[in-house]
Design a protein around this motif. Structure first.
Motif, mmCIF file in Angstrom:
data_model
loop_
_atom_site.group_PDB
_atom_site.id
_atom_site.type_symbol
_atom_site.label_atom_id
_atom_site.label_comp_id
_atom_site.label_asym_id
_atom_site.label_seq_id
_atom_site.Cartn_x
_atom_site.Cartn_y
_atom_site.Cartn_z
ATOM 1 N N UNK A 167 37.801 26.262 46.273
ATOM 2 C CA UNK A 167 36.386 26.794 46.375
ATOM 3 C C UNK A 167 36.082 27.788 47.341
ATOM 4 N N UNK A 168 36.675 27.239 48.827
ATOM 5 C CA UNK A 168 36.408 28.392 49.963
ATOM 6 C C UNK A 168 37.164 29.347 49.752
ATOM 7 N N UNK A 169 38.197 29.514 49.154
ATOM 8 C CA UNK A 169 39.125 30.478 49.115
ATOM 9 C C UNK A 169 38.840 31.581 47.841
ATOM 10 N N UNK B 82 45.874 32.917 56.894
ATOM 11 C CA UNK B 82 44.511 33.698 56.602
ATOM 12 C C UNK B 82 43.996 34.835 57.427
ATOM 13 N N UNK B 83 44.929 35.225 58.380
ATOM 14 C CA UNK B 83 44.893 36.344 59.294
ATOM 15 C C UNK B 83 44.349 37.572 58.624
ATOM 16 N N UNK B 84 44.989 37.910 57.210
ATOM 17 C CA UNK B 84 44.409 39.021 56.525
ATOM 18 C C UNK B 84 42.799 39.145 56.075
ATOM 19 N N UNK B 85 42.448 37.519 55.986
ATOM 20 C CA UNK B 85 41.047 37.523 55.591
ATOM 21 C C UNK B 85 40.257 37.924 56.853
ATOM 22 N N UNK B 86 40.707 37.849 58.103
ATOM 23 C CA UNK B 86 39.880 38.006 59.377
ATOM 24 C C UNK B 86 38.889 37.057 59.398
ATOM 25 N N UNK B 87 39.181 35.606 59.078
ATOM 26 C CA UNK B 87 38.048 34.645 59.270
ATOM 27 C C UNK B 87 38.549 33.506 60.006
ATOM 28 N N UNK B 88 38.633 33.377 61.309
ATOM 29 C CA UNK B 88 39.345 32.203 61.875
ATOM 30 C C UNK B 88 38.313 31.132 61.790
ATOM 31 N N UNK B 89 37.269 31.090 61.778
ATOM 32 C CA UNK B 89 36.521 29.888 61.191
ATOM 33 C C UNK B 89 36.768 29.315 60.232
#
Length: 179
Positions: free
Chosen positions: A177-179, A136-143
């Motif tokens: 749903x989250x993605x 998920x790195x490309x989304x820049x959302x570690x949470x």
């Protein structure tokens, strides 16, 4: 294919027994008997039952992470990669040889002060969380990666409690749903 070393053979037998019947229910003498070796041979390779357990967790952690990475390669986008991991999990839990998460099974059995074993379990679990972070790195959302990791772990626990695949499918639906 090369022949297994004595150490690898002992570890393979212990891994099967730990997974099928639990750490507490597996005795060193049972491993020795099934391997048809002298007690000194086992202790030459593993100083204690806990050392044998740690080797099992290390090996199983590497194998599990490799399978999850391989599953993720079936997807193209980050979303597809994560969903492929949940698809792999759903497929795994329907296999009759699946007896739950190796690491959660062990951690449930051990006292809280089994720090070396708990640390090894934590390392494996962090490697799975890191896999989601990487994907998920490309989304820049570690949470988001941590949330998906939590759903993954919850799916494993839900399956263990209900002995059914619906918790995995429910977690997958939330991830979608989250993605």
């Amino acid at each position: 294919m090369r022949n297994m070393t004595v150490r690898e053979s002992i570890l393979k037998t212990a891994a099967r027994l730990f997974y099928q019947q639990g750490y507490s229910n597996t005795g060193i003498n049972q491993v020795i008997e099934q391997e048809d070796i002298a007690k000194s041979s086992l202790y030459q390779h593993f100083k204690s039952k806990e050392d044998l357990l740690l080797a099992y967790l290390h090996l199983t952690g590497a194998e599990t992470l490799a399978r999850l990475k391989e599953a993720s390669e079936h997807g193209g986008s980050p979303k597809q990669k994560v969903l492929a991991i949940f698809d792999y999990l759903a497929s795994s839990v329907t296999n009759e040889s699946f007896h739950g998460c190796h690491f959660l099974n062990i951690v449930y059995e051990l006292p809280h002060d089994a720090s070396r074993v708990r640390q090894q379990v934590k390392l494996q679990k962090e490697s799975v969380r890191d896999l989601f972070r990487h994907i998920l790195g490309p989304l820049e959302n570690e949470a988001l990666a941590s949330e998906i990791y939590t759903l993954f772990e919850g799916a494993l626990i839900g399956h263990k409690v209900h002995n059914d695949s619906w918790p995995v499918w429910a977690a997958r639906a939330v991830v979608e749903k989250l993605l």
